[in-house]
Design an enzyme around this catalytic site. Structure first.
Site, short mmCIF file in Angstrom:
data_model
loop_
_atom_site.label_atom_id
_atom_site.label_comp_id
_atom_site.label_asym_id
_atom_site.label_seq_id
_atom_site.Cartn_x
_atom_site.Cartn_y
_atom_site.Cartn_z
N GLU A 248 -3.79 -2.71 52.30
CA GLU A 248 -3.37 -2.03 53.75
C GLU A 248 -2.28 -3.17 53.34
OE1 GLU A 248 -3.02 0.54 55.28
OE2 GLU A 248 -5.35 1.00 55.00
N GLU B 125 -2.17 -8.94 53.74
CA GLU B 125 -2.84 -7.73 54.14
C GLU B 125 -1.80 -6.94 55.37
OE1 GLU B 125 -7.84 -8.56 55.00
OE2 GLU B 125 -5.69 -10.60 55.03
N ALA C 195 -3.00 -10.43 62.91
CA ALA C 195 -2.54 -8.89 62.84
C ALA C 195 -2.20 -8.41 63.99
CB ALA C 195 -4.28 -8.55 62.52
N GLU D 30 0.11 -15.54 66.74
CA GLU D 30 -0.89 -15.13 67.08
C GLU D 30 -0.83 -13.52 67.22
OE1 GLU D 30 -1.36 -13.76 71.89
OE2 GLU D 30 -1.96 -15.91 71.04
N LYS E 273 16.17 -18.24 72.91
CA LYS E 273 16.57 -17.47 72.31
C LYS E 273 14.90 -16.98 70.85
CE LYS E 273 19.85 -14.26 73.07
NZ LYS E 273 21.30 -13.07 72.41
N ARG F 147 1.40 -15.36 73.14
CA ARG F 147 1.92 -14.76 74.54
C ARG F 147 0.74 -15.61 75.33
NH1 ARG F 147 4.81 -10.97 76.30
NH2 ARG F 147 4.98 -9.58 73.27
N ASN F 148 1.30 -15.49 76.37
CA ASN F 148 -0.20 -15.86 77.23
C ASN F 148 -0.08 -14.90 78.31
OD1 ASN F 148 -0.06 -16.78 80.20
ND2 ASN F 148 0.84 -18.60 80.57
N SER F 149 -1.53 -14.99 78.29
CA SER F 149 -2.42 -13.62 78.81
C SER F 149 -2.26 -13.51 80.70
CB SER F 149 -3.50 -14.11 77.80
OG SER F 149 -4.49 -15.79 79.01
#
Length: 347
Positions: free
Chosen positions: A210, A226, A269, A284, A308, A322-324
């Site tokens: 891919e 990938e 990914a 991430e 920025k 990213r803060n979940s």
């Protein structure tokens, strides 16, 4: 580049039903450097002798040349002798191309030679003038019988059916598969259709099924690909582009910044990068960082600053996440190193 001769090639053309050249395969390609002056200089000497070459970027047909005479002139250059022996039966489609200056390619001959130089690792991405290359390359039907002009395809298809031959179509595109022209040492490619001629794959590079590598782009060392390497993008040694990830290109969308990925980086990914990334950086999985993304920088004292993403262009040792809980994009300094599995890259 300087005004001196910098590249030359010996190739065989494909023509359409009207005899027009639609594609070039360069069996031998040379770049002049301080360490390698011989082959190109020989091309120039020969072309001065038999074509009255006076300089500039030129392509000469050897259709009317005496092959044995050319072999005598090229005495000592085994690769060129092998080429001349091979093209005896197709002498009317054999050509010599000389590039004296790094100018925008003006035709199919110069365009294919410059793409071949890239895939042979003789030049690196973004080190040649490729302006206008799209206009030089016709859309072709790439088939199990080689490239066919769009206008000729229906007749060729009928001829194949009548002969009981299966004419399989792989694509309709301006660019062919790299591996149909060049197979560099020490690489693995899961799907040949995913790497265009003009890609630059360094030894130790693996392109999984891919993964995708465009022309004038590629790797500068070992790497696991990938995801997508867009035109103009280079990826440093030891970096891993995870499945489905993307690097933003410069051919569309108004973006004029050259994106790059440094050494020992990981793009997770389905993530993406729209800024030049320094060494040992991580994005991430699932996070696309564009130049205009608002990111919260957590400095050494964990004091947040809203900036920025473009302000981190080229900076090393960063983790973009990213803060979940809050959903905000955060940037922190990282200390651990991304390391590829050495066994996977002994190609």
């Amino acid at each position: 580049m300087s005004n001196n001769i910098f590249a030359a090639g010996l190739g065989v053309a494909t023509t359409d039903s009207n005899g027009k050249v639609i594609e070039m395969f360069y069996h031998k390609a040379f770049v002049q450097s301080e360490k390698n002056m011989g082959p190109v200089s020989d091309f120039v000497r020969i072309c001065k002798e038999i074509f009255d070459y006076q300089g500039g970027n030129m392509t000469y047909s050897i259709a009317e040349m005496n092959i044995d005479h050319l072999k005598d002139i090229f005495n000592g250059h085994s690769g060129t002798i092998k080429f001349l022996d091979a093209v005896k039966s197709a002498q009317d489609r054999a050509y010599i191309t000389i590039l004296q200056k790094d100018e925008a390619p003006k035709d199919i001959f110069e365009s294919y030679l410059k793409l071949t130089l890239l895939s042979n690792r003789l030049v690196k991405p973004n080190c040649q003038n490729l302006d206008g290359i799209f206009a030089n390359l016709p859309n072709l039907v790439w088939t199990s019988q080689g490239p066919i002009s769009v206008d000729d395809f229906a007749d060729r298809q009928l001829s194949a059916k009548v002969a009981g031959v299966n004419l399989e179509v792989y694509s309709v595109d301006k660019f062919p598969k790299m591996l149909n022209y060049v197979v560099p040492k020490g690489i693995r490619v899961g799907d040949a259709a995913r790497v265009r001629l003009g890609a630059h794959l360094s030894e130790g590079t693996t392109v999984m099924h891919e993964g995708f590598v465009n022309f004038n782009a590629g790797t500068l060392g070992k790497g696991m690909i990938e995801g997508r390497i867009s035109a103009g993008v280079v990826v440093g040694d030891g970096s891993d582009l995870g499945g489905g990830c993307s690097t933003m290109g410069t051919l569309s969308g108004g973006n004029d910044t050259r994106i790059s990925v440094g050494k020992d980086c990981l793009i997770g990914a389905n993530a993406g990068v729209g800024i030049p990334l320094g060494d040992r950086c991580v994005i991430e999985a699932g996070l696309y960082v564009t130049a205009g993304s608002k990111v919260t920088y957590l400095g050494d004292n964990n004091f947040p600053r809203l900036l920025k993403a473009s302000e981190f262009a080229g900076c090393d040792d960063l983790l973009f996440r990213r803060n979940s809980h809050s959903g905000r994009i955060e940037v922190i300094k990282k200390t651990n190193k991304v390391e590829l599995n050495e066994e996977l890259h002994k190609n």
